[in-house]
Design a protein around this motif. Structure first.
Motif, mmCIF file in Angstrom:
data_model
loop_
_atom_site.group_PDB
_atom_site.id
_atom_site.type_symbol
_atom_site.label_atom_id
_atom_site.label_comp_id
_atom_site.label_asym_id
_atom_site.label_seq_id
_atom_site.Cartn_x
_atom_site.Cartn_y
_atom_site.Cartn_z
ATOM 1 N N HIS A 1 -9.111 8.145 -5.967
ATOM 2 C CA HIS A 1 -8.526 6.782 -6.942
ATOM 3 C C HIS A 1 -8.192 5.836 -5.867
ATOM 4 C CE1 HIS A 1 -8.418 9.494 -10.669
ATOM 5 N NE2 HIS A 1 -7.835 10.500 -9.860
ATOM 6 N N ARG A 2 -9.167 5.626 -4.925
ATOM 7 C CA ARG A 2 -9.188 4.301 -3.852
ATOM 8 C C ARG A 2 -9.163 3.095 -4.642
ATOM 9 N NH1 ARG A 2 -9.675 3.062 1.429
ATOM 10 N NH2 ARG A 2 -8.921 0.781 1.599
ATOM 11 N N THR B 1 -2.437 15.564 -2.082
ATOM 12 C CA THR B 1 -2.085 14.099 -2.125
ATOM 13 C C THR B 1 -3.016 13.506 -1.713
ATOM 14 O OG1 THR B 1 0.169 14.656 -1.633
ATOM 15 C CG2 THR B 1 -0.333 12.478 -1.362
ATOM 16 N N ARG B 2 -3.808 13.764 -0.514
ATOM 17 C CA ARG B 2 -4.872 13.219 0.028
ATOM 18 C C ARG B 2 -6.070 13.095 -0.833
ATOM 19 N NH1 ARG B 2 -4.875 15.282 4.626
ATOM 20 N NH2 ARG B 2 -3.718 13.694 5.753
ATOM 21 N N GLY C 1 2.905 10.255 -0.593
ATOM 22 C CA GLY C 1 2.074 9.159 -1.205
ATOM 23 C C GLY C 1 1.642 8.112 -0.226
ATOM 24 N N GLY D 1 0.873 3.945 -3.085
ATOM 25 C CA GLY D 1 0.703 5.480 -3.034
ATOM 26 C C GLY D 1 1.597 6.246 -3.594
ATOM 27 N N LEU E 1 -5.411 10.568 -3.794
ATOM 28 C CA LEU E 1 -5.557 9.177 -3.442
ATOM 29 C C LEU E 1 -6.765 8.768 -3.084
ATOM 30 C CD1 LEU E 1 -2.319 8.427 -1.385
ATOM 31 C CD2 LEU E 1 -2.714 7.992 -4.024
ATOM 32 N N LEU F 1 0.847 5.678 -7.641
ATOM 33 C CA LEU F 1 -0.355 6.258 -8.361
ATOM 34 C C LEU F 1 -0.179 7.695 -8.556
ATOM 35 C CD1 LEU F 1 -2.969 4.870 -9.348
ATOM 36 C CD2 LEU F 1 -3.851 5.437 -7.043
ATOM 37 N N LEU F 2 0.298 8.449 -7.744
ATOM 38 C CA LEU F 2 0.770 9.788 -7.940
ATOM 39 C C LEU F 2 1.547 10.090 -9.382
ATOM 40 C CD1 LEU F 2 1.510 10.840 -4.192
ATOM 41 C CD2 LEU F 2 -0.480 11.271 -5.484
ATOM 42 N N ALA G 1 -1.209 7.000 1.861
ATOM 43 C CA ALA G 1 -2.008 5.750 1.750
ATOM 44 C C ALA G 1 -2.315 4.749 2.855
ATOM 45 C CB ALA G 1 -1.149 5.021 0.634
ATOM 46 N N LEU H 1 -5.768 2.275 -6.276
ATOM 47 C CA LEU H 1 -4.906 1.990 -5.326
ATOM 48 C C LEU H 1 -5.045 0.565 -4.924
ATOM 49 C CD1 LEU H 1 -2.705 3.122 -3.307
ATOM 50 C CD2 LEU H 1 -4.549 3.802 -1.712
ATOM 51 N N TYR I 1 0.905 -1.050 -0.053
ATOM 52 C CA TYR I 1 -0.036 0.036 -0.247
ATOM 53 C C TYR I 1 0.911 1.326 -0.096
ATOM 54 C CZ TYR I 1 -4.727 -1.861 0.416
ATOM 55 O OH TYR I 1 -6.010 -2.312 0.305
#
Length: 669
Positions: free
Chosen positions: A605-606, A598-599, A512, A458, A602, A461-462, A516, A609, A454
């Motif tokens: 796009h959970r 950032t929060r 990230g 994180g 993510l 994905l960014l 995450a 993730l 995870y």
């Protein structure tokens, strides 16, 4: 078998050397026809011969003395019984302790008196025995035997003293001698063709080569070649290799030494070695004198805390005088290399000494590819090896690092019992050098492995939803070094500057993993410590050094540091407490802004993730193409643009634009 001329000369030299080991030159003989040789008169050999002769004489005397002592030895009581029985005819007393007597039957014997006997003479007189007296015989050999231990001790002491005095004399005379190694034309085979990249540095040094080859070309127009050339650059960039290339191209003698060779415990020895070094160089002019790690003796004078007479400063003063003083001669070009030009004494850098500085910087992407081509010439590559891709993925490495990369790849191939090196071997070698050794044996529980997946997902994905980042190379949850996982980006080209948007996006990438973990578990782990450090350092430099905050165009970072004091001891602030408070506020503002962005990304796009995490948990390592296929992104294709379009949630990011210029970065857990 016939010998050519060179073989005959070598054979003659060998015989002459063998003869010189046992003889020394006496000069021509009296008739003037042929030279004569005479055996060497070695004091050590003479002393050993004398000891041997003395021991031989001693053993011979003891042997013959024991052989001649044929008289029977009897107890004193037996002698008294012979006297009482009237069997003794004559008695000879020596030194009142030894008695030699003759029996009437002709037999001789001897005894020793154990005590002083007053009645012995009366008994002998009563028996009418002839009594004579004598002193103990003392021979020269007996004296030598008694003095032999002292002779050996004194002789051994003299020999040790002469050896120690000779060694001390040789040592003291050798301390002032230069330790520079001389390489003639036949020893230096390196040329500029062996140095990849560094076009500007080679261009600067070509003038030195031309001057050494054709000095009249410069002297006719009144030009003067720089007497000193200082090569400046990070470690491993090829400074020493460039110096050897200059020597190989010019075909002159090359003297190599280092700054630490001048440092000695005895006062004045460093300056003496400098004098001897330049004297040797002048005898071989034109030549090149190369001093590696010049900062060992070239640091700024007067920087010590204790004051007094500094041996290093004396050595530096002698270098300054030899390079540009009253006795300066032409034909000797001094080259030096250092990683710390900022600490050198200003007198070294003035015109007339090291008046030309050549920067040997880290290679760019084209130079790295050229360096790799040089180092892979001796190994067999498979068809899938892409040196350009390796050059892209090794930003910030030096020539020495790339040489080590190729060697490590060959070692990986040898461990696999292969005779060729594949791209997989190259990738493993690069990861080992840049990221650390893969610790596949480290056992993690499934929960720890999932949390690491995870965290790295994180970071990963960014890269697909931020505009100003280099394209992703790969992500792995296999521990490397001290990191449990790694997310690696791959720049298309080298970048030398970064704007505020790039730095903010990279701060978001470092956040990230933290975000995450917080979204999934509601809390974070200690694995985010390095990410927090990277983000904080970047934000602080944006505020204090780069003017990327509300404080504006002002430098608030103290980069000065005394030469002999640590940063902690000398740390100071050139601003008020109010300014310090504002710096902290600006740093927190940058970090808070990046954290909110950032929060949001993510959280939106959970689902992606979770998908990326599960795949990473199963396969442990994913590259950019695998991630694009997994998440439905279109393949990335480079275009002449420099800024990428932002990703769209529905259509997926296209990555059709080329990445921005910037160095490759690594996000570590």
């Amino acid at each position: 078998m016939k010998l050519n001329k060179d073989d005959q000369e070598r054979d003659t030299d060998k015989k002459r050397d063998d003869k010189d080991d046992h003889q020394y030159w006496q000069g021509p003989s009296n008739d003037g026809k042929k030279p004569s040789f005479r055996p060497q008169n070695n004091p050590k050999n003479r002393f050993a011969l004398m000891v041997f002769i003395t021991l031989a004489i001693t053993f011979a005397y003891m042997f013959f003395n024991s052989a001649s002592a044929t008289d029977q030895v009897v107890p004193y009581t037996t002698f008294i019984s012979y006297v009482d029985s009237d069997q003794v005819s004559s008695v000879e007393i020596k030194e009142q302790s030894q008695i030699k007597f003759s029996l009437k039957n002709g037999i001789t014997a001897q005894t020793r008196i154990p005590y002083f006997d007053d009645g012995l003479l009366q008994s002998l007189k009563a028996k009418k025995i002839t009594v004579t007296g004598s002193v103990q015989e003392i021979s020269l050999l007996q004296i030598l035997l008694q003095l032999l231990p002292w002779i050996i001790f004194i002789g051994f002491t003299i020999m040790l003293y002469r050896q120690s005095s000779g060694m001390n004399g040789k040592m003291m005379s050798s301390l002032g001698k230069s330790r520079a190694k001389e390489y003639m034309d036949s020893d230096t085979k390196t040329t500029f063709n062996d140095v990849a990249g560094q076009i500007e540095a080679k261009y600067e040094l070509e003038e030195v080569v031309e001057f050494l080859k054709r000095p009249e070309q410069f002297t006719k127009v009144g030009a003067r070649i720089p007497r000193g050339v200082l090569l400046v650059g990070p470690p491993g960039t090829g400074k020493t290799l460039l110096a050897k290339a200059v020597a190989g191209e010019s075909g002159v003698a090359f003297f190599h030494t280092s700054g630490s060779d001048f440092v000695e415990m005895f006062v004045g020895m460093g300056a003496a070695r400098v004098r001897d070094l330049f004297e040797q160089a002048r005898k071989h002019a034109p030549c090149i004198l190369f001093i590696d790690e010049l900062d060992a003796v070239g640091r700024t004078r007067g920087g010590g805390l204790g004051g007094g007479n500094d041996e290093r400063e004396q050595t530096l003063n002698q270098i300054l005088v030899e390079m540009d003083g009253f006795a300066t001669t032409t034909g000797v070009i001094v080259m030096a290399a250092t990683n710390r030009p900022d600490v050198l004494d200003p007198a070294l850098l003035r015109p007339g000494r090291f008046d030309r500085q050549v920067v040997v910087d880290l290679p760019d992407i084209k130079e790295r590819e050229a360096i790799l081509k040089i180092h892979v010439r001796k190994i067999q590559l498979e068809d899938d090896v892409d040196l350009k891709r390796l050059a892209r993925g090794s930003a910030g490495t030096s020539g020495a690092d790339l040489a080590n990369l190729v060697n490590e790849a060959a070692l990986f191939a040898a461990r696999k019992k292969k005779t060729t090196v594949s791209m997989e071997d190259m990738e493993e070698a690069r990861d080992k050098i840049l990221l650390g050794v893969a610790r596949k044996s480290r056992a993690m529980t499934d929960d720890e492995k999932l949390a690491t997946a995870y965290h790295e997902a994180g970071h990963t994905l960014l890269h697909y939803y931020l505009d100003n980042l280099d394209p992703l190379h790969k992500v792995t949850i296999i521990p490397h070094g001290r990191a449990l996982g790694l997310t690696v980006s791959l720049p298309e080209r080298d970048g030398y500057t970064k704007n505020r948007s790039m730095l903010l996006d990279w701060i978001k990438v470092t956040m990230g993993g933290y975000v995450a973990e917080e979204l999934v578990y509601g809390e974070t782990t200690t694995g985010t410590s390095n990410d927090i450090k990277q983000a904080t350092d970047l934000a602080r430099r944006m505020v204090t050094e780069w003017g990327m905050s509300g404080l504006g165009f002002v430098n608030l970072a103290d980069e000065s540091e005394p030469l002999f004091l640590g940063r902690e001891i000398s740390q100071r602030k050139d601003y008020s407490n109010e300014t310090a408070r504002r710096i902290d506020e600006e740093i927190h503002a940058i970090l808070d802004e990046a954290m909110l962005s950032t929060r949001k990304i993510l959280t939106d796009h959970r689902e992606e993730l979770d998908v990326l995490t599960n795949e990473l948990f199963e396969k442990e390592t994913l590259d950019d193409n695998q991630i694009r296929i997994l998440l439905g992104f279109e393949p990335w294709v480079a275009t002449p643009k420099t800024i990428r379009n932002p990703a769209k949630k529905k259509t997926r990011p296209t990555k059709n634009d080329a990445p921005t210029e910037g160095e490759g970065e690594i996000a570590k857990e």
